[in-house]
Write a protein that holds these residues in place. Structure first.
Motif, PDB file in Angstrom:
ATOM      1  N   ASP A   1       0.989  -1.142   0.009  1.00 13.63           N
ATOM      2  CA  ASP A   1      -0.069   0.144   0.015  1.00 13.63           C
ATOM      3  C   ASP A   1       0.967   1.228   0.020  1.00 13.63           C
ATOM      4  O   ASP A   1       0.368   2.318   0.170  1.00 13.63           O
ATOM      5  N   GLY A   2       2.160   1.018  -0.356  1.00 16.44           N
ATOM      6  CA  GLY A   2       2.988   2.121  -0.418  1.00 16.44           C
ATOM      7  C   GLY A   2       3.136   3.207   0.800  1.00 16.44           C
ATOM      8  O   GLY A   2       2.911   4.519   0.371  1.00 16.44           O
TER       9      GLY A   2
ATOM     10  N   SER B   1       0.952  12.704  -5.258  1.00 18.53           N
ATOM     11  CA  SER B   1       1.942  13.446  -6.204  1.00 18.53           C
ATOM     12  C   SER B   1       1.830  12.551  -7.362  1.00 18.53           C
ATOM     13  O   SER B   1       1.719  11.318  -7.446  1.00 18.53           O
ATOM     14  N   LYS B   2       2.356  13.177  -8.669  1.00 15.18           N
ATOM     15  CA  LYS B   2       2.628  12.655  -9.822  1.00 15.18           C
ATOM     16  C   LYS B   2       3.932  11.917  -9.936  1.00 15.18           C
ATOM     17  O   LYS B   2       4.332  11.755 -10.958  1.00 15.18           O
ATOM     18  N   ASP B   3       4.827  12.364  -9.034  1.00 20.23           N
ATOM     19  CA  ASP B   3       6.292  12.103  -9.099  1.00 20.23           C
ATOM     20  C   ASP B   3       6.546  10.290  -9.435  1.00 20.23           C
ATOM     21  O   ASP B   3       5.806   9.771  -8.346  1.00 20.23           O
ATOM     22  N   THR B   4       7.202   9.932 -10.142  1.00 19.42           N
ATOM     23  CA  THR B   4       7.609   8.407 -10.352  1.00 19.42           C
ATOM     24  C   THR B   4       8.984   8.281 -10.741  1.00 19.42           C
ATOM     25  O   THR B   4       9.641   9.209 -11.262  1.00 19.42           O
TER      26      THR B   4
ATOM     27  N   LYS C   1      -6.644   7.967  -2.886  1.00 20.43           N
ATOM     28  CA  LYS C   1      -5.686   8.873  -3.201  1.00 20.43           C
ATOM     29  C   LYS C   1      -5.917   9.280  -4.640  1.00 20.43           C
ATOM     30  O   LYS C   1      -6.025   8.706  -5.568  1.00 20.43           O
ATOM     31  N   THR C   2      -5.622  10.632  -5.100  1.00 17.69           N
ATOM     32  CA  THR C   2      -5.709  11.394  -6.308  1.00 17.69           C
ATOM     33  C   THR C   2      -5.043  10.446  -7.345  1.00 17.69           C
ATOM     34  O   THR C   2      -5.634  10.252  -8.453  1.00 17.69           O
ATOM     35  N   TYR C   3      -3.862   9.890  -7.410  1.00 15.87           N
ATOM     36  CA  TYR C   3      -3.333   9.481  -8.309  1.00 15.87           C
ATOM     37  C   TYR C   3      -3.039   7.708  -8.176  1.00 15.87           C
ATOM     38  O   TYR C   3      -2.208   7.206  -8.561  1.00 15.87           O
ATOM     39  N   GLY C   4      -3.773   7.365  -7.162  1.00 14.61           N
ATOM     40  CA  GLY C   4      -3.673   6.055  -6.616  1.00 14.61           C
ATOM     41  C   GLY C   4      -2.173   5.649  -5.618  1.00 14.61           C
ATOM     42  O   GLY C   4      -1.591   6.754  -5.454  1.00 14.61           O
TER      43      GLY C   4
END
Length: 222
Positions: free
Chosen positions: A138-139, A146-149, A191-194
């Protein structure tokens, strides 16, 4: 020794493995034939990326321009960038794609895409991700909303256990990582971006119907 070598090398080429895996999955669905295509050709020939990081959409662009990709048997993986041999090695007849799409950035959008085919995705791989061994991840240490990857994988399915939904991810770090090279990642969160930005940068390649040769006629030529 060999297992650790595979872990390290494939980690650096994750974008190529994810892009090629998505094309392999789409091809298998469209033709009923699973063929391994060449990650090395992407690594050698798609010059905007390298052994450290690249972009899946750029890999798809290159395959479209090249009108396909070679098989892994004909263009083997070495883990190091070399001279592009695309002009010397024939593309596999089934390897073409016609386009690709950026999947809607939501749990439902990603679910609709994964229900049809494997999807190339990016996520933030925290330190605990590197040490994942089993269960639903579940990170807990990923940035929130955040969209950081920093890593690219392939979603190959989804499921639920004891009322908890999860994605099934295929990594490129060999079978000694995770569950024989796979991970379960929690889905359907608020979460907005999963979890770990899994929804933010998802791409699926597309074949237009009627573009593939018949399997029997192609095999007759081999």
């Amino acid at each position: 020794m060999g297992g650790y070598f595979t872990f390290y090398v494939r980690n650096r080429s994750c974008w190529a493995f994810s892009a090629v895996g998505a094309i392999e999955g789409l091809n298998a669905i469209e033709t009923g034939k699973l063929i391994n295509f060449s990650e090395q050709e992407i690594l050698d020939c798609e010059l905007s990326g390298d052994c450290n990081m690249g972009w899946v959409n750029k890999a798809f662009d290159w395959v479209i321009r090249n009108q396909g990709i070679a098989s892994a048997d004909d263009y083997a993986y070495t883990g190091n960038r070399g001279a592009c041999k695309a002009s010397q090695i024939q593309n596999n007849a089934f390897s073409t794609i016609d386009s690709y799409y950026h999947v809607e950035e939501s749990d439902n959008g990603l679910l609709c895409a994964v229900a049809k085919q494997p999807i190339s995705v990016s996520l933030y791989a925290s330190q605990d991700f590197h040490h994942y061994s089993h269960g639903i991840f579940d990170g807990p240490n990923c940035p929130v909303n955040s969209k950081d990857t920093n890593h690219i994988l392939l979603i190959v399915g989804y499921d639920s256990v004891d009322g908890e939904d999860y994605w099934i991810l295929k990594n490129s770090w060999g079978t000694r990582w995770g569950m024989d090279g796979y991970m379960w990642l929690k889905r359907n969160t608020n979460k907005t971006y999963g979890v770990c930005a899994i929804n933010a940068w998802a791409y699926n390649p597309v074949k237009f119907h009627g573009r593939n040769p018949s399997i029997s006629s192609t095999l007759d030529q081999q």
